[in-house]
Design a protein around this motif. Sequence first.
Motif, PDB file in Angstrom:
ATOM      1  N   LEU B 216       0.848  -1.186   0.000  1.00  0.00           N
ATOM      2  CA  LEU B 216       0.000   0.000   0.000  1.00  0.00           C
ATOM      3  C   LEU B 216       0.888   1.241   0.000  1.00  0.00           C
ATOM      4  O   LEU B 216       1.797   1.363   0.815  1.00  0.00           O
ATOM      5  CB  LEU B 216      -0.878   0.020   1.242  1.00  0.00           C
ATOM      6  CG  LEU B 216      -2.159  -0.785   1.199  1.00  0.00           C
ATOM      7  CD1 LEU B 216      -2.957  -0.548   2.453  1.00  0.00           C
ATOM      8  CD2 LEU B 216      -2.973  -0.414  -0.008  1.00  0.00           C
ATOM      9  N   VAL B 217       0.621   2.156  -0.905  1.00  0.00           N
ATOM     10  CA  VAL B 217       1.337   3.427  -0.874  1.00  0.00           C
ATOM     11  C   VAL B 217       0.289   4.526  -0.813  1.00  0.00           C
ATOM     12  O   VAL B 217      -0.884   4.277  -1.056  1.00  0.00           O
ATOM     13  CB  VAL B 217       2.207   3.606  -2.138  1.00  0.00           C
ATOM     14  CG1 VAL B 217       3.317   2.580  -2.156  1.00  0.00           C
ATOM     15  CG2 VAL B 217       1.388   3.511  -3.392  1.00  0.00           C
ATOM     16  N   THR B 218       0.684   5.742  -0.462  1.00  0.00           N
ATOM     17  CA  THR B 218      -0.301   6.816  -0.473  1.00  0.00           C
ATOM     18  C   THR B 218      -0.543   7.230  -1.913  1.00  0.00           C
ATOM     19  O   THR B 218       0.259   6.965  -2.799  1.00  0.00           O
ATOM     20  CB  THR B 218       0.182   8.046   0.311  1.00  0.00           C
ATOM     21  OG1 THR B 218       1.312   8.579  -0.369  1.00  0.00           O
ATOM     22  CG2 THR B 218       0.569   7.679   1.719  1.00  0.00           C
ATOM     23  N   ARG B 219      -1.673   7.881  -2.108  1.00  0.00           N
ATOM     24  CA  ARG B 219      -2.049   8.296  -3.444  1.00  0.00           C
ATOM     25  C   ARG B 219      -0.983   9.214  -4.048  1.00  0.00           C
ATOM     26  O   ARG B 219      -0.729   9.200  -5.235  1.00  0.00           O
ATOM     27  CB  ARG B 219      -3.413   8.987  -3.357  1.00  0.00           C
ATOM     28  CG  ARG B 219      -4.039   9.429  -4.628  1.00  0.00           C
ATOM     29  CD  ARG B 219      -4.491   8.328  -5.520  1.00  0.00           C
ATOM     30  NE  ARG B 219      -5.695   7.648  -5.109  1.00  0.00           N
ATOM     31  CZ  ARG B 219      -6.308   6.748  -5.894  1.00  0.00           C
ATOM     32  NH1 ARG B 219      -5.842   6.460  -7.073  1.00  0.00           N
ATOM     33  NH2 ARG B 219      -7.381   6.143  -5.461  1.00  0.00           N
ATOM     34  N   PHE B 220      -0.332   9.993  -3.184  1.00  0.00           N
ATOM     35  CA  PHE B 220       0.693  10.917  -3.678  1.00  0.00           C
ATOM     36  C   PHE B 220       1.895  10.150  -4.221  1.00  0.00           C
ATOM     37  O   PHE B 220       2.366  10.406  -5.328  1.00  0.00           O
ATOM     38  CB  PHE B 220       1.124  11.863  -2.554  1.00  0.00           C
ATOM     39  CG  PHE B 220       2.221  12.804  -2.960  1.00  0.00           C
ATOM     40  CD1 PHE B 220       1.983  13.810  -3.875  1.00  0.00           C
ATOM     41  CD2 PHE B 220       3.500  12.663  -2.438  1.00  0.00           C
ATOM     42  CE1 PHE B 220       2.994  14.670  -4.266  1.00  0.00           C
ATOM     43  CE2 PHE B 220       4.517  13.502  -2.831  1.00  0.00           C
ATOM     44  CZ  PHE B 220       4.263  14.506  -3.740  1.00  0.00           C
TER      45      PHE B 220
END
Lengths: 258, 333
Positions: B216-220
């Motif tokens: 999971l990564v942040t949308r940014f």
Amino acid sequence: MIKKIWPLILLLSSALILVFVTGLITAIAITNGGEKSQEEIPAPPENIQTEPSSAAKNILVLGDSIGYGVGDEPDMGIGKRYAALIDSEETIEVTNLSVSGATSADLAALVEAPENEAFIAAADLIIISIGGNDLTGIQSEDVLSLDMAFQETFNTYQKNLDATLNRIRNLNPEAQIALIGLNNPYSELDVQNSQNLLEWNYKTGLIAAAGLKTAYIPTYDQFKDHLETYLAADQFHPSSIGYQVIAEELDRVLNGID
Amino acid sequence: MLILIRNEVTKLLLKKKLILIIGLLIIFITLLSYGQQYTYEKNIDRFENFSGAGTYDWKSLATQRLNDLENRLDSPYIPDSGIASTEIEIRQLRYFIENDINPITPSAVKFSVDFVEQGISLLIPLIIVILAADLVSGEFSTGTIKVLLTRAVPRWKILLSKLIALILMTTLVVLIIGILSVLISYLFFRQWGFNEPVATGFSLIDGQLNADSVILVTRFQYSLLIYSLTWYVSIVIAAITLLISILVENTATAIGVLMAALIGGQFLQFFLSDWAIVKFFFVTNLDLTRYLTGSYQPIGGMSLNFSIITLGLWGLLSLMIGFMVFNRKDVLV
């Protein structure tokens, strides 16, 4: 003018090129599964059975939250209640492999898994409650597309159920199978929904009729006029009384009245 | 050398192409984000009408789903293969519930990523073509190539300065696409969405989608990855455009050739996906971003690595041929 912004352009572009190249390399690394920053999966609780017990009679419950017994007193559910009902001298072992929120696809995957083989092979009675979560998926469809969505959902359900039953039969040709029918927790408010549900139950009954030693356990009419008492506080799952009703119905269908 | 590059950048800026590109982008982005907002509101309306509940209570639905998934994890009997994806979904749902954001709400960064994901195989290459198509051919058709070549600078240096200027400008255009799409869509959605968790890192093993290495990564962060891929594609397209621009001496022809290649390439992908050689064509490999979402394998045997290498070879080959041709070319203007 251009002379003034030239250093800005040069710096900005060069910096961005660096960022993008790093991003590109990261993307490649991620896609090749290099980094793995996931926490460890929590160890499963310790009191799981890994071997079916050697009791004289084994009951296996498969399916969704209703199979699991959500809404019932802790550690009860259809299987235990039925076992209490038939009250024979023999020791009865109830194994519950139900998973809350499972759809027919989840169930098909569950019976395929090799670690569950032994349970299925050892069972004398297999109670299956499945389909409710398949159906909730189509509730947000609007009136026009509802029919089509219903057909599609039922077709997938039928395919998965057939696969599940086949797999069970391969592992265990002797066991009695009981399919629990769906009840309508939303009362009679929505005519279209009730009709769909009846059709669903009817077709599930046909599937049960096509198999050997496979029974369909109706619950729709049993629940219809007693929703206040048969449903748990969440107005969705059966209450303890509701589960008792299902278990008694199961007893009547399988063993008749003596 | 730096002065030569500055000279080329100046020429690119003076042609006002950048303004044209920005104008085009503003129009497209405004229309698309308005459209997305409209669809979103309509969906909510429809849901409210159908359920009759008055307000659309996504939160209880999401919470119920979260409970289901957590119960599922607690059950020791589910097959191991499902655990990773269930955990990912749980973490995404938790984020949405904790931050009180409806998962289907459009956000600026989400829009920006969608925009380049859709545009990466046609719109963005075309924008780069607009920027680059007359870089050399324009000099020929206006005759200014004579002035340029009579300077005491070797030919390859002139072409190199053009190439570097093009790379700088292409990089800027990618940045402009990012900034414009985020800012304009924010005006519509009122929601940045930088911290939203996104799942990425799918890999295909024996044709099966493998979710084990999903992170999971942040949308940014995710948008940075997507924009990096977009940038890579843009640079390759710029290199190919430069080659065509050297070869044809006429800007309109250069644009025509490239558009034919881009659009024809999409057809090839549809009609001839059984034919293995199609996967070596650069247009087939443009859609890099879809590898990150794990939904994509247009022709068997293609992967992110394969596409990146194929595109890189196309770019390098174009540059080599371009430099060779430009060095030997007779200038008859």
